[in-house]
Design a protein around this motif. Structure first.
Motif, PDB file in Angstrom:
ATOM      1  N   GLU A   1       0.834  -1.199   0.000  1.00  0.00           N
ATOM      2  CA  GLU A   1       0.000   0.000   0.000  1.00  0.00           C
ATOM      3  C   GLU A   1       0.870   1.251   0.000  1.00  0.00           C
ATOM      4  O   GLU A   1       2.027   1.233   0.438  1.00  0.00           O
TER       5      GLU A   1
ATOM      6  N   ARG B   1      -9.254   8.547  -4.245  1.00  0.00           N
ATOM      7  CA  ARG B   1      -7.983   8.493  -3.495  1.00  0.00           C
ATOM      8  C   ARG B   1      -6.841   9.030  -4.354  1.00  0.00           C
ATOM      9  O   ARG B   1      -5.842   8.335  -4.612  1.00  0.00           O
TER      10      ARG B   1
ATOM     11  N   TYR C   1      -3.116   7.327  -3.589  1.00  0.00           N
ATOM     12  CA  TYR C   1      -2.767   6.901  -2.236  1.00  0.00           C
ATOM     13  C   TYR C   1      -3.730   5.825  -1.745  1.00  0.00           C
ATOM     14  O   TYR C   1      -4.865   5.700  -2.234  1.00  0.00           O
ATOM     15  N   ASP C   2      -3.268   5.073  -0.761  1.00  0.00           N
ATOM     16  CA  ASP C   2      -4.140   4.199   0.012  1.00  0.00           C
ATOM     17  C   ASP C   2      -4.453   4.838   1.358  1.00  0.00           C
ATOM     18  O   ASP C   2      -5.567   4.726   1.866  1.00  0.00           O
ATOM     19  N   TYR C   3      -3.441   5.509   1.935  1.00  0.00           N
ATOM     20  CA  TYR C   3      -3.623   6.304   3.142  1.00  0.00           C
ATOM     21  C   TYR C   3      -2.971   7.660   2.913  1.00  0.00           C
ATOM     22  O   TYR C   3      -1.908   7.756   2.287  1.00  0.00           O
TER      23      TYR C   3
ATOM     24  N   ARG D   1      -9.522   6.805   5.349  1.00  0.00           N
ATOM     25  CA  ARG D   1      -8.192   6.683   4.744  1.00  0.00           C
ATOM     26  C   ARG D   1      -7.402   7.996   4.794  1.00  0.00           C
ATOM     27  O   ARG D   1      -6.287   8.060   4.283  1.00  0.00           O
TER      28      ARG D   1
END
Length: 384
Positions: free
Chosen positions: A3, A86, A98-100, A276
């Protein structure tokens, strides 16, 4: 699939979060750092450049000295966020997925709808701002005489305004320049909302530096060469710096994140309404037991470590930690001098003198050491 964790901004919150993410995640995630500058600015000491531009080498730290070689850095201005897809939108038209996401974009100057204020004032939110103030003060002094001195006005007597006034006074005295300085504040006291003993000590130091103080009279309009007040008075000036408050970055506006004046609402865990996305520093209004955390370097520095840890916890599906801001005291410089208040570990309530100066220097040097190492920190000591 690995990720991707993206950090936006290279201020105290961003730089601190990068260090913590690298420590906690290692090679478990791809870390990307996005900022419009390829350096971290020690913003609470950037006012030193008003007196002496050479200090910029001490208050700017290249990102390559902070991040791991495995962390990807992208220099670009964030123009928007698409939380549904995202994706971070950059001004050049590119996007970063991004994932986070950690939003640590910092703040920009607030003008409160005052007519002409944005068009006719300088600010102190970046290195370029500090260098511009230096150039404008120097130019005004060059054209002034003892009979017709240059006038520098600073609007807003918070931390930034007080420290700006102190540095202009240092420039004046170093160069024996014919400059008059006025610090203006809409509310009744300098450093509004703080302890009265601290306010009194700062007023004394400012007046010792021949800085005129005008309080309890809001600015209602600004024009080229003059500012107008609610009382009907007018103050003419050659240089006008506005340091009256902050608001969030416009990139937050249409992001879908809950926000107030483009500052993202966040829990004590730094969670937002999007699971997220985390937010901290001046970009955020972080919930605390006694109200929002203050938008200070001290708070961002403390928050970054917990926020970085919480992103790692979220990625691992673990419970998140709540952060509680710990006020470790207030330190304000007025040129070469400083006033300290309620500093942890010091029995005195409010004090100045060499000890206050040394503590303020020590805090800046400690931060530089934490994000880079002792070599750069030692070199910075003399100019902090």
């Amino acid at each position: 699939m690995t990720e991707t964790v993206v950090v936006l901004g290279a201020g105290y919150a961003g730089a601190g979060a990068i260090k913590k993410l690298e420590e906690t995640l290692g090679d478990e995630a791809d870390i990307t750092w996005v900022s419009d500058h390829d350096y971290h600015l020690v913003l609470h000491e950037s006012h030193r450049c008003i007196r002496d531009p050479s200090v910029q080498d001490k208050v700017t730290i290249p990102v390559d000295e902070i991040k791991s070689p495995t962390t990807r850095f992208i220099q670009g201005e964030v123009s928007g966020l698409d939380c549904d897809d995202r994706a971070v939108e950059l001004a050049d038209g590119s996007t970063v997925s991004y994932d986070y996401l950690l939003v640590t974009l910092g703040s920009q100057t607030a003008y409160y709808g005052i007519d002409g204020l944005e068009e006719h004032s300088l600010t102190l939110k970046s290195l370029d701002d500090a260098l511009t103030i230096h150039d404008r003060v120097k130019e005004a002094a060059r054209e002034a005489t003892a009979d017709d001195p240059a006038h520098v006005a600073i609007g807003g007597a918070g931390l930034s305004g007080i420290q700006t006034a102190g540095e202009v006074a240092e420039f004046r005295d170093m160069h024996h320049a014919p400059i008059e300085i006025t610090l203006v504040e809409a509310l009744e006291n300098v450093l509004p909302g703080m302890d009265s003993e601290l306010q009194g000590a700062l007023r004394k130091r400012l007046e010792e530096r021949d800085i005129e103080i005008s309080t309890d009279d809001p600015i209602t309009e600004a024009e080229d060469g003059a500012i107008h007040f609610d009382s009907g008075d007018t103050l003419e000036h050659d240089v006008f710096v506005w340091a009256g408050g902050i608001t969030g970055q416009e990139a937050i506006d249409d992001s879908g994140l809950d926000n107030e004046h483009n500052r993202v609402n966040a829990e004590a865990t730094f969670e937002t309404n999007d699971d997220r996305v985390f937010a901290l520093g001046d970009s955020a209004i972080v919930d605390q037991p006694d109200g929002p955390a203050p938008p200070t370097a001290q708070a961002a520095w403390q928050a970054a470590e917990v926020a970085g840890e919480n992103v790692a916890r979220a990625l691992h599906g673990q419970p998140l930690d709540s952060w509680t801001h710990e006020d470790k005291g207030t330190l304000v410089s007025v040129g070469e001098k400083a006033v300290a208040h309620d500093v942890v570990g010091i029995p005195l309530n409010t004090f100045s003198g060499p000890v206050a100066v040394a503590i303020k220097k020590g805090i800046a040097v400690r931060w530089i050491n934490d994000v880079t190492g002792p070599g750069r920190a030692v070199r910075a000591w003399s100019d902090m």
